[in-house]
Design an enzyme around this catalytic site. Structure first.
Site, PDB file in Angstrom:
ATOM      1  N   ARG A  48       0.841  -1.208   0.000  1.00 37.68           N
ATOM      2  CA  ARG A  48       0.000   0.000   0.000  1.00 37.68           C
ATOM      3  C   ARG A  48       0.871   1.250   0.000  1.00 37.68           C
ATOM      4  O   ARG A  48       0.534   2.274  -0.586  1.00 37.68           O
ATOM      5  CB  ARG A  48      -0.973   0.024   1.201  1.00 37.68           C
ATOM      6  CG  ARG A  48      -1.672   1.369   1.348  1.00 37.68           C
ATOM      7  CD  ARG A  48      -2.954   1.344   2.148  1.00 37.68           C
ATOM      8  NE  ARG A  48      -2.866   0.591   3.379  1.00 37.68           N
ATOM      9  CZ  ARG A  48      -2.215   0.988   4.472  1.00 37.68           C
ATOM     10  NH1 ARG A  48      -1.580   2.140   4.507  1.00 37.68           N
ATOM     11  NH2 ARG A  48      -2.180   0.214   5.538  1.00 37.68           N
ATOM     12  N   TYR A 101     -15.483  16.148 -16.356  1.00 40.04           N
ATOM     13  CA  TYR A 101     -15.911  14.760 -16.306  1.00 40.04           C
ATOM     14  C   TYR A 101     -17.073  14.644 -15.301  1.00 40.04           C
ATOM     15  O   TYR A 101     -17.006  15.220 -14.211  1.00 40.04           O
ATOM     16  CB  TYR A 101     -14.714  13.905 -15.873  1.00 40.04           C
ATOM     17  CG  TYR A 101     -15.020  12.449 -15.821  1.00 40.04           C
ATOM     18  CD1 TYR A 101     -15.265  11.743 -16.991  1.00 40.04           C
ATOM     19  CD2 TYR A 101     -15.098  11.782 -14.617  1.00 40.04           C
ATOM     20  CE1 TYR A 101     -15.568  10.395 -16.949  1.00 40.04           C
ATOM     21  CE2 TYR A 101     -15.396  10.431 -14.566  1.00 40.04           C
ATOM     22  CZ  TYR A 101     -15.632   9.755 -15.730  1.00 40.04           C
ATOM     23  OH  TYR A 101     -15.934   8.413 -15.686  1.00 40.04           O
ATOM     24  N   ASP A 173      -6.709  18.562 -15.333  1.00 44.74           N
ATOM     25  CA  ASP A 173      -7.018  17.207 -15.778  1.00 44.74           C
ATOM     26  C   ASP A 173      -6.584  17.121 -17.238  1.00 44.74           C
ATOM     27  O   ASP A 173      -7.195  17.717 -18.122  1.00 44.74           O
ATOM     28  CB  ASP A 173      -8.518  16.923 -15.617  1.00 44.74           C
ATOM     29  CG  ASP A 173      -8.882  15.465 -15.898  1.00 44.74           C
ATOM     30  OD1 ASP A 173      -8.192  14.840 -16.726  1.00 44.74           O
ATOM     31  OD2 ASP A 173      -9.844  14.962 -15.299  1.00 44.74           O
ATOM     32  N   LYS A 198      -7.661   5.778 -19.865  1.00 40.05           N
ATOM     33  CA  LYS A 198      -7.942   6.226 -21.211  1.00 40.05           C
ATOM     34  C   LYS A 198      -6.720   5.990 -22.116  1.00 40.05           C
ATOM     35  O   LYS A 198      -6.477   4.889 -22.515  1.00 40.05           O
ATOM     36  CB  LYS A 198      -8.379   7.692 -21.177  1.00 40.05           C
ATOM     37  CG  LYS A 198      -9.440   7.996 -20.094  1.00 40.05           C
ATOM     38  CD  LYS A 198     -10.751   7.289 -20.303  1.00 40.05           C
ATOM     39  CE  LYS A 198     -11.664   7.298 -19.085  1.00 40.05           C
ATOM     40  NZ  LYS A 198     -11.919   8.566 -18.444  1.00 40.05           N
TER      41      LYS A 198
END
Ligand SMILES: *Cc1c(COP(=O)(O)O)cnc(C)c1O
Length: 383
Positions: A48, A101, A173, A198
């Site tokens: 983690r 988005y 972004d 993407k």
């Protein structure tokens, strides 16, 4: 080093144990320590808090965006969550692009508002509107350019001049253009956010996210959240994303060239009323699109003369294009933003920012361009 060389080579070294040219998938939870006070290799302790496969992707993305460092996440939304948690506390305020988005809008309005964070959604293409939206407690400006799905652009350099003067971090972004076409840190931004789902992946194989930071303080604040809340990328996803990233430039160049041809085809078609593509001289921010970025991207939005009814008919009639929510993959995907990606915005809000019921979004893939055009042509005959 040229950008394509960086795409292939940056961050990746042959495995010192075996010489394997590809980064191994370090599928492990724990890393054995030398002693109570010493880690064995490079400070890894628990996956983690850090994993060598994920780290190679983070190093590559740092080089590509020209940043200080990078942290990777389970999804693009997890990255945006870390951005918000790293920069904002209860009582703070953020200015965000009004076209963004759909998930970003939902996260802010339905989750972080409950925790006492305030948001103002503004047309960040309008610099005066950005200035007017800034309050005493504004701690973050977050823009998306080109914005999903109307492809509206924000002038990154101009907004960074405003944010610098006020000492407010600017996050961009950069999912739609990737660092191959647009590098926000070079234009004055402090933070870059990606949905690696993407273009970096590019093959419809994974979901993932990344944040590239321009300086140590911001990086540490955001990285603290990555570890504290555990919104990390898995080694498998990092490995697949590393392979996808190597071909980013050839994919984007091919897909963008096809997108331009398809936009031109649609613009000439009698059944189409509007075509939005930053590479068309008729695009209202064509000048900014040509100077701010080195490419126009693979996304084309358009509207049919018959509005929503015809748009739906078209999306149900295509045979090669897939009706699906993703974008940036090698497959051409067609989407209805008002019922799919942006269904969480209420109707008024959608109308205000130009996401009409009839808007169709196309993510142009890597198939032969003529096949995509033939498919759209046959579907348009049916509507
Ligand atoms: C898809 C997307 C996101 C969210 O990313 P996920 O990986 O789906 O969580 C954020 N911003 C933009 C611009 C996107 O296209």
């Amino acid at each position: 080093m040229g950008f394509k060389t960086k795409l292939v080579r940056a961050g990746v070294r042959p495995d010192p144990e075996t010489g394997a040219i590809l980064t191994p998938i370090y599928q492990t939870t724990a890393f054995v320590q030398e002693s109570v006070d010493e880690y064995l290799a490079k400070g890894y302790s628990y996956s983690r808090s850090g994993n060598p496969t994920v780290r190679v992707l983070e190093e590559k993305l740092t080089v590509l965006e020209g940043g200080y460092d990078c942290s990777c996440y389970s999804t693009g939304m997890a990255a945006i969550q870390a951005l918000i948690q790293g920069c904002l506390s209860a009582g703070d305020h953020a200015v965000i692009s009004d076209v963004a988005y759909g998930g970003t809008y939902r996260l802010c309005t339905e989750v972080y508002k409950r925790f006492g964070v305030e948001f103002t959604f503004v047309n960040t293409a309008d610099l005066q509107a950005v200035k007017n939206a800034i309050q005493e407690n504004t701690k973050l400006i977050f823009i998306e350019t080109p914005a999903n799905p109307t492809l509206k652009l924000t002038d990154i350099k101009a907004v960074s001049d405003i944010s610098r003067e006020k000492n407010i971090p600017l996050a961009v972004d950069n999912t739609f253009l990737t660092p191959y076409y647009q590098r926000p840190l070079e234009l004055g931004a402090d933070i870059v956010v990606h949905s690696t789902t993407k273009y970096f992946d590019g093959h419809n194989a994974t979901v993932g996210g990344a944040i590239i930071t321009g300086n140590k303080n911001i990086h540490e604040a955001i990285c603290f959240i990555q570890n504290a809340s555990g919104v990390i990328m898995s080694p498998w996803v990092a490995w697949l994303t590393l392979q996808g990233t190597k071909t980013l430039a050839v994919r984007l160049d091919h897909q963008s060239a096809s997108a331009k041809r398809i936009a031109e085809f649609l613009e000439e078609h009698s059944k189409i009323s509007t075509v939005i593509y930053p590479g068309l001289p008729t695009f209202d921010q064509y000048e900014l699109a040509s100077t701010q970025a080195e490419g126009f991207g693979t996304m084309v939005s358009f509207e049919l003369n018959g509005g929503v009814k015809s748009g739906r008919h078209l999306m149900d009639s295509v045979q090669l294009c897939s009706l699906a929510e993703n974008l940036g993959s090698v497959e051409t995907l067609i989407t209805h933003p008002s019922t799919m990606t942006h269904a969480d915005l209420d109707e008024l809000e959608r109308k205000r920012v130009g996401i009409t019921e009839g808007l169709v979004r196309l993510s142009v893939g890597l198939e032969d361009c003529s096949d995509i055009i033939d498919d759209l042509d046959q579907a348009l005959r049916l509507v």
